[in-house]
Design a protein around this motif. Structure first.
Motif, short mmCIF file in Angstrom:
data_model
loop_
_atom_site.label_atom_id
_atom_site.label_comp_id
_atom_site.label_asym_id
_atom_site.label_seq_id
_atom_site.Cartn_x
_atom_site.Cartn_y
_atom_site.Cartn_z
N SER A 150 0.84 -1.19 0.00
CA SER A 150 0.00 0.00 0.00
C SER A 150 0.87 1.24 0.00
O SER A 150 1.67 1.44 0.91
N SER A 151 0.72 2.04 -1.03
CA SER A 151 1.57 3.21 -1.22
C SER A 151 0.72 4.47 -1.18
O SER A 151 -0.28 4.56 -1.89
N THR A 152 1.13 5.44 -0.37
CA THR A 152 0.36 6.67 -0.20
C THR A 152 1.09 7.86 -0.82
O THR A 152 2.29 8.06 -0.60
N PHE A 153 0.34 8.62 -1.60
CA PHE A 153 0.80 9.90 -2.13
C PHE A 153 0.07 10.96 -1.32
O PHE A 153 -1.15 11.07 -1.41
N GLN A 154 0.80 11.74 -0.55
CA GLN A 154 0.15 12.68 0.36
C GLN A 154 0.70 14.09 0.19
O GLN A 154 1.90 14.32 0.31
N ILE A 155 -0.21 15.02 -0.10
CA ILE A 155 0.17 16.43 -0.10
C ILE A 155 0.23 16.86 1.37
O ILE A 155 -0.78 16.86 2.07
N LEU A 177 -3.75 10.05 -1.36
CA LEU A 177 -4.30 8.96 -2.17
C LEU A 177 -3.46 7.71 -1.93
O LEU A 177 -2.26 7.70 -2.18
N THR A 178 -4.11 6.67 -1.40
CA THR A 178 -3.42 5.41 -1.13
C THR A 178 -3.83 4.37 -2.15
O THR A 178 -5.03 4.11 -2.34
N ILE A 179 -2.85 3.80 -2.85
CA ILE A 179 -3.12 2.74 -3.81
C ILE A 179 -2.50 1.44 -3.31
O ILE A 179 -1.61 1.45 -2.45
N GLU A 189 -8.95 7.68 -0.86
CA GLU A 189 -8.63 9.11 -0.95
C GLU A 189 -9.17 9.85 0.26
O GLU A 189 -10.29 9.61 0.71
N LYS A 190 -8.37 10.74 0.79
CA LYS A 190 -8.78 11.60 1.90
C LYS A 190 -8.52 13.04 1.52
O LYS A 190 -7.48 13.38 0.97
N LEU A 191 -9.49 13.90 1.80
CA LEU A 191 -9.36 15.33 1.54
C LEU A 191 -9.27 16.07 2.87
O LEU A 191 -9.98 15.75 3.82
#
Length: 395
Positions: A150-155, A177-179, A189-191
């Motif tokens: 599980s890989s997360t792209f986080q701003i 966004l975690t894929i 996705e979390k906002l």
């Protein structure tokens, strides 16, 4: 707060002396969603060794949130699971949010393999035409999946500055966004909302708004369309051409119409990754708008009878019937055909009869004094504005 954020705040505090953004023109009542700065992936279920694209988007900067003067974001990713595919000398974003002619100042622009991406850019002082409004792509980075997990792209940080609001991070949302690499599990996705809401600017009349166009007198000569043109302009969905003319009586192309619609209705930008429309290419200025509208089910294409290929025909003049079909797909209207006015030239067998009837019942389209709708006539820019304006007021 990181160093580049501080420098951007300081620069705008010193240089920014422009007035607050104008609020709604008289009669406008469009809903404004919280704008977003987000990462969008072309493939959310990659396998090991697959490459995929990460796009960085600004979406929904309209109304009191239009005219962005400076932006910054920092993104963290897991370097053990994914790596950016970059040339050693070009580990940067190709940022195109602001026009090149505005000569934006880049404070930070790095893409490294240690798990961080940073980007920061502001406009120079006294910039008059370089501001960003609506929805647009900051840039893209290609990634390769290295192993399952599980890989997360986080701003992690983001900053948006508007003219006249020195030192204020304007309210917006950024995402994580975690894929799940090697799995078909859907992404998570979390906002997160950050910043402070932009204060409402001084209200302007329709006549005041349209003075921005060099052909304002021609717009004034169309009182039935003036309010719609002014409201959409003030909202940030419309602008003139390079000579700052609006050309209200000129026909609108299919590409121009879809661009207007996506910004006006705040349609969600979808992941990059191609389209079945054969004449729409990623480098086209309307590519993202058309793919967003297609993903929303608003637009389709023309099917070639011989090959079965689908085309969009972006430069064709859009007809009143085509616009009616697109708008009808976006209207939640329980009205029945019996409630609508009938048009002499739109019989029950016409391909757009149901759509035209639906919009007529909702008061979004009307015919001429002769009882005709002229469905196959190209729609003028003024007519398009009136129809879109009426739809927006019903959202």
């Amino acid at each position: 707060m990181n160093k580049s954020l501080k420098w951007m705040m300081l620069l705008v505090l010193i240089l920014c002396s422009l007035p607050l953004p104008a609020a709604a023109a008289a009669g406008q009542a469009y809903p404004v969603k919280t704008p977003q700065l987000k990462v969008v992936l072309s493939n959310t279920t990659p396998k090991v060794n697959d490459t995929f694209q990460a796009d960085f988007w600004m979406q929904g900067f309209v109304g009191d949130y239009k005219r962005v003067e400076g932006i910054e974001f920092h993104l963290a990713f897991d370097p053990a699971l994914v790596e950016p595919v970059v040339d050693g000398s070009t580990g940067k974003l190709e940022a195109k949010l602001f026009p090149e002619a505005s000569k934006p100042i880049t404070w930070s622009n790095t893409v490294d393999k240690k798990g961080k991406i940073a980007f920061a850019q502001t406009l120079p002082p006294k910039s008059k035409s370089g501001y960003f409004t609506g929805s647009g792509k900051i840039g893209s980075v290609t990634f390769r999946a290295l192993k399952e997990g599980s890989s997360t792209f986080q701003i992690t940080d983001s900053l948006v500055i508007l003219p006249g609001l020195a030192g204020l991070n304007v309210k917006h949302a950024h995402n994580s966004l975690t894929i799940h690499i090697g799995s078909d599990k859907p992404p998570i996705e979390k906002l997160e909302e950050v910043g402070t809401a932009a204060p409402e600017g001084k209200s302007q009349t329709a006549s005041e708004v349209i003075t921005a166009y060099s052909d304002a007198k021609e717009i004034e000569s169309l009182p039935w369309a003036k309010e719609a043109i002014a409201s959409l302009t003030d909202f940030g969905a419309l602008k003139g051409n390079q000579h700052n003319t609006f050309r209200p009586k000129q026909a609108m192309t299919r590409a121009e119409f879809v661009q207007l619609l996506v910004v006006a209705l705040g349609m969600e930008i979808k992941p990059a990754g191609g389209t079945v429309l054969t004449d729409i290419k990623p480098d086209d200025w309307y590519y993202d708008a058309v793919t967003a509208a297609a993903a929303a089910g608003a637009v389709g294409g023309y099917k070639d009878k011989a090959t079965g290929a689908m085309s969009f025909k972006p430069n064709n003049k859009i007809t009143r019937a085509e616009i009616s079909t697109i708008l009808a797909r976006l209207l939640d209207n329980p009205s029945t055909a019996a409630e609508a006015a009938s048009f002499r030239d739109v019989k029950a067998g016409h391909w757009a009869h149901a759509s035209i009837t639906k919009l007529a019942a909702a008061g979004i389209v009307t015919g001429g004094s002769n009882g005709r709708f002229s469905p196959e006539d190209p729609a003028t820019r003024a007519e398009v504005c009136v129809m879109v304006h009426r739809l927006m007021l019903k959202q």
